[in-house]
Design a protein around this motif. Structure first.
Motif, short mmCIF file in Angstrom:
data_model
loop_
_atom_site.label_atom_id
_atom_site.label_comp_id
_atom_site.label_asym_id
_atom_site.label_seq_id
_atom_site.Cartn_x
_atom_site.Cartn_y
_atom_site.Cartn_z
N ASP A 97 2.24 -10.65 5.34
CA ASP A 97 1.12 -9.89 5.51
C ASP A 97 -0.40 -10.61 5.45
O ASP A 97 -1.37 -10.18 5.82
N ASP A 98 0.03 -11.83 5.22
CA ASP A 98 -1.26 -12.79 4.94
C ASP A 98 -1.94 -12.79 6.30
O ASP A 98 -1.14 -13.57 7.45
N GLY A 99 -3.04 -12.77 6.54
CA GLY A 99 -3.70 -12.87 7.84
C GLY A 99 -3.35 -11.80 9.02
O GLY A 99 -3.65 -12.19 10.12
N CYS A 100 -2.55 -10.86 8.56
CA CYS A 100 -2.06 -10.05 9.81
C CYS A 100 -3.11 -9.29 10.34
O CYS A 100 -2.79 -8.93 11.54
N GLU A 101 -4.44 -9.31 10.01
CA GLU A 101 -5.77 -8.76 10.71
C GLU A 101 -5.72 -9.17 12.04
O GLU A 101 -6.24 -8.71 13.00
N LYS A 102 -5.28 -10.59 12.35
CA LYS A 102 -5.70 -11.42 13.36
C LYS A 102 -4.76 -10.78 14.73
O LYS A 102 -5.02 -11.06 15.66
N TYR A 120 0.99 -4.52 7.71
CA TYR A 120 0.83 -5.13 8.87
C TYR A 120 0.56 -4.16 10.10
O TYR A 120 -0.24 -4.24 10.99
N LEU A 121 1.35 -3.12 9.93
CA LEU A 121 1.28 -2.04 11.23
C LEU A 121 0.00 -1.32 11.54
O LEU A 121 -0.25 -1.11 12.25
N VAL A 122 -0.83 -1.52 10.31
CA VAL A 122 -2.35 -0.93 10.40
C VAL A 122 -2.93 -1.56 11.53
O VAL A 122 -3.73 -1.02 12.44
N HIS A 123 -2.68 -2.88 11.98
CA HIS A 123 -3.28 -3.70 12.87
C HIS A 123 -3.03 -3.62 14.07
O HIS A 123 -3.23 -4.33 14.88
N LEU A 124 -1.65 -2.84 14.18
CA LEU A 124 -1.14 -2.73 15.61
C LEU A 124 -1.69 -1.62 16.22
O LEU A 124 -1.78 -1.18 17.57
N ARG A 125 -2.86 -0.79 15.64
CA ARG A 125 -3.12 0.60 16.01
C ARG A 125 -4.03 0.42 17.63
O ARG A 125 -3.99 1.33 18.30
N SER A 127 14.45 -5.16 10.91
CA SER A 127 14.57 -5.83 9.48
C SER A 127 13.54 -6.25 8.91
O SER A 127 13.37 -7.17 8.17
N CYS A 128 12.11 -5.42 9.13
CA CYS A 128 11.02 -5.82 8.49
C CYS A 128 10.97 -4.78 7.41
O CYS A 128 11.61 -3.73 7.36
N ARG A 129 10.16 -5.03 6.44
CA ARG A 129 10.04 -4.19 5.27
C ARG A 129 8.90 -2.97 5.52
O ARG A 129 8.12 -2.95 4.58
N ILE A 130 9.43 -2.11 6.37
CA ILE A 130 8.44 -0.93 6.82
C ILE A 130 9.47 0.17 6.27
O ILE A 130 10.28 0.23 6.19
N ASP A 131 8.49 1.18 6.14
CA ASP A 131 9.11 2.66 5.83
C ASP A 131 8.60 3.77 6.42
O ASP A 131 7.69 3.53 7.42
N ASP A 132 8.48 5.22 6.08
CA ASP A 132 8.14 6.01 6.64
C ASP A 132 6.66 6.10 6.90
O ASP A 132 5.93 6.47 8.11
N GLU A 133 5.77 5.65 5.87
CA GLU A 133 4.26 5.71 5.67
C GLU A 133 4.01 4.88 6.81
O GLU A 133 2.80 5.00 7.51
N GLY A 134 4.39 3.56 7.30
CA GLY A 134 4.04 2.79 8.10
C GLY A 134 3.95 3.21 9.47
O GLY A 134 3.20 2.90 10.33
N LEU A 135 4.75 4.06 9.72
CA LEU A 135 5.06 4.74 11.48
C LEU A 135 3.77 5.60 11.64
O LEU A 135 3.61 5.75 13.14
#
Length: 579
Positions: free
Chosen positions: A318-323, A344-349, A361-369
């Motif tokens: 997640d470090d630097g994920c805003e890029k 990380y998914l926040v910055h895919l919007r 295989s990423c560490r994402i769950d329901d809220e990230g979607l």
């Protein structure tokens, strides 16, 4: 994947040859992989009536020539297009020999596709080279042709495409013999341990080269400097060459026409990426497995044509994920097997042009979607091996452009599948998970457009197969390790569009199953391994003339039994188990 254990955990390092999501074909020295790739017989089958289409007069003549090939000493008097068709037929049917090849001397053939053809060696090259100025493309992949054999191609100066993949007897000396073929536009030497940096120096004169493939050539470090003058180059594949470093990227900075660059599994880091900033036409970049960080994303955002980006297995966090938000033009993004979370998914919007997203295989769950709800162009979504569950699927309900979703090895349950019922465009769905049962399948009956359904590890019973009747368009179906019996297969027998059927590890299936599916004449691949099928049941496969792959491992069937069936009734069968 056909057969094997029901648990198909895929957290191992991806084998570039076996394929990443089905993109790359696996090489087989025997050549069987090539013939299996031809999915249907040339004598087309009418889907509605199950009858073979009447061959043309030309086809009948060519088939007759194939049967009597030993009677002909030369085809040089025939029009080129006819002799080309005869050659292609002999190759397809594997009837071409060194002796029959002699009949094609001086026939002015244009295309010699002999990739993975058995027995091809230097002694064939004299006839191949006799095509001289007419020869435009030649594929000698997987052959035993050596450096000496390439000498014959010197006079074929109009050659535009040459493939020598997996030809491990060709070295730097062989490259010297093709250095004068300046009309070459495509050149491929995949998986070659003999070619070195020095050997690449002879490529500097191939000024019209558009595509160069050096995948898995471990000795080419330092040799890319010789490509500096190939300014027309549009595609370069050097993936799985772990000798490639940042220094090798500098010579590429002047290749301003480059559109595709594959450098996965190399040692290229953030510094090496800086040399790519001037490649303004670059649309595809594969950096899977490279030791990069989020710092390189600024350079990638400066590539105005970048549409396809693979950052899988790059140890991103997640470090630097805003890029990542700067890559707004991307259509395809692979972030699989990275240590990233919902943050990380926040910055895919803002990546609203995305059509394919891989989060395997990423560490994402329901809220990230929830961050994906605005990606209205999304067509393919890979969520396997994540913590996504039933609640998260509500965020996908509005993504009506989705045609493919992979939910294997997630914690999605039957109740969650109801949230997918409105995705009418879905054609492919992977539900390889033990917690999926008949009830989950029942909630999908509105998805009548499904063409590919994977229920490999699901607990589907005979009753559940009743719901399959709704999927008339199914091309591939996997129901493995469940509780199916012959009674359940009755609901599969009318899915006439099926080309791939995997019923492995349903231990109670008997010869009756083969009788029931005998009407599925479009089948190309069939797996009923680990069942109670016997030799007596093989008679029911005689009608499956398109069958190319058959797996009956751990059944009461021997290789001899299958070979006998192959020789009498299944001429297209090229891969079978037991073998």
């Amino acid at each position: 994947m056909m057969g094997g254990a029901c648990s198909r955990k895929r957290d191992q390092q991806v084998n570039e040859d076996s394929g990443n999501r089905g993109i790359y074909g696996r090489y087989c020295k025997s050549g069987s992989s090539k013939w299996l790739g031809n999915s249907i017989s040339r004598l087309a089958v009418d889907n509605k009536q199950g009858k073979t289409k009447c061959p043309s007069l030309m086809e009948l003549c060519i088939y007759k020539i194939r049967e009597d090939i030993d009677k002909y000493s030369s085809f040089s008097m025939l029009p080129r297009d006819i002799s080309q068709q005869i050659f292609n037929e002999l190759v397809y049917s594997q009837c071409l020999t060194e002796v029959s090849l002699g009949a094609f001397r001086d026939c002015a053939l244009q295309d010699l596709d002999l990739g993975e053809y058995p027995g091809l060696e230097d002694s064939w090259m004299d006839v191949i080279s006799s095509q001289e100025l007419s020869l435009l493309s030649v594929d000698l992949s997987g052959s035993d042709v050596t450096d000496s054999g390439l000498i014959h191609l010197k006079n074929c100066t109009n050659l535009q495409a040459m493939n020598f993949n997996y030809s491990d007897q060709i070295s730097d000396h062989g490259l010297e013999h093709i250095s004068g073929l300046s009309n070459l536009a495509t050149l491929s030497f995949r998986r070659n341990n003999q070619i070195t940096a020095q050997g690449l120096s002879v490529l500097s004169g191939l000024v019209n080269l558009l595509k160069l493939d050096l995948e898995r050539c471990p000795g080419i470090h330092g040799g890319l400097v010789h490509l500096k003058g190939l300014t027309k180059l549009e595609s370069l594949n050097i993936k799985c060459c772990n000798c490639i470093t940042d220094a090798d990227m500098k010579p590429l900075s002047g290749l301003t026409n480059l559109k595709e660059l594959q450098i996965s599994s190399s040692k290229v880091s953030d510094y090496g990426v800086t040399f790519l900033k001037g490649l303004h036409k670059l649309s595809l970049l594969n950096m899977e497995g490279c030791p990069i960080t989020a710092a390189c994303l600024d350079c990638l955002a400066a590539l105005p044509a970048l549409l396809y980006l693979n950052l899988s297995r790059c140890n991103l966090s997640d470090d630097g994920c805003e890029k990542i938000s700067g890559l707004r033009k991307l259509k395809v993004l692979n972030l699989g097997f990275n240590d990233i979370t919902d943050a990380y998914l926040v910055h895919l919007r803002g990546l609203t042009n995305l059509e394919t997203l891989n989060l395997d295989s990423c560490r994402i769950d329901d809220e990230g979607l929830v961050n994906l709800t605005g990606l209205q162009r999304l067509r393919c979504l890979e969520l396997s091996d994540t913590e996504v569950g039933s609640n998260g699927l509500r965020h996908l309900a509005g993504l009506t452009s989705l045609v493919s979703i992979n939910l294997s090895f997630t914690v999605v349950t039957d109740s969650g599948l109801k949230k997918l019922a409105g995705l009418a465009s879905l054609t492919s769905l992977n539900l390889d998970a033990r917690q999926i049962t008949d009830a989950g399948l029942a909630s999908l009956t509105s998805l009548t457009g499904l063409m590919h359904l994977d229920l490999f590890g699901a607990r589907i019973t005979d009753s559940g197969t009743n719901y399959l009747k709704n999927f008339k368009n199914l091309r591939s179906l996997e129901i493995c390790g469940g509780g199916l019996t012959d009674a359940g297969v009755k609901n599969i027998k009318d899915l006439s569009s099926l080309t791939v059927l995997n019923l492995s590890q349903n231990n109670n299936l008997t010869d009756k199953t083969l009788e029931l599916i005998s009407g599925l004449t479009q089948l190309v691949s069939l797996n009923v391994s680990n069942s109670r099928i016997t030799t007596a049941g093989l008679q029911h496969l005689r009608s499956l003339k398109n069958l190319k792959s058959l797996n009956l491992d751990s059944c009461k069937v021997t290789a001899y039994d299958i070979e006998k069936l192959q020789s009498t009734d299944l001429p297209n069968l090229v891969s079978f188990r037991p073998e």
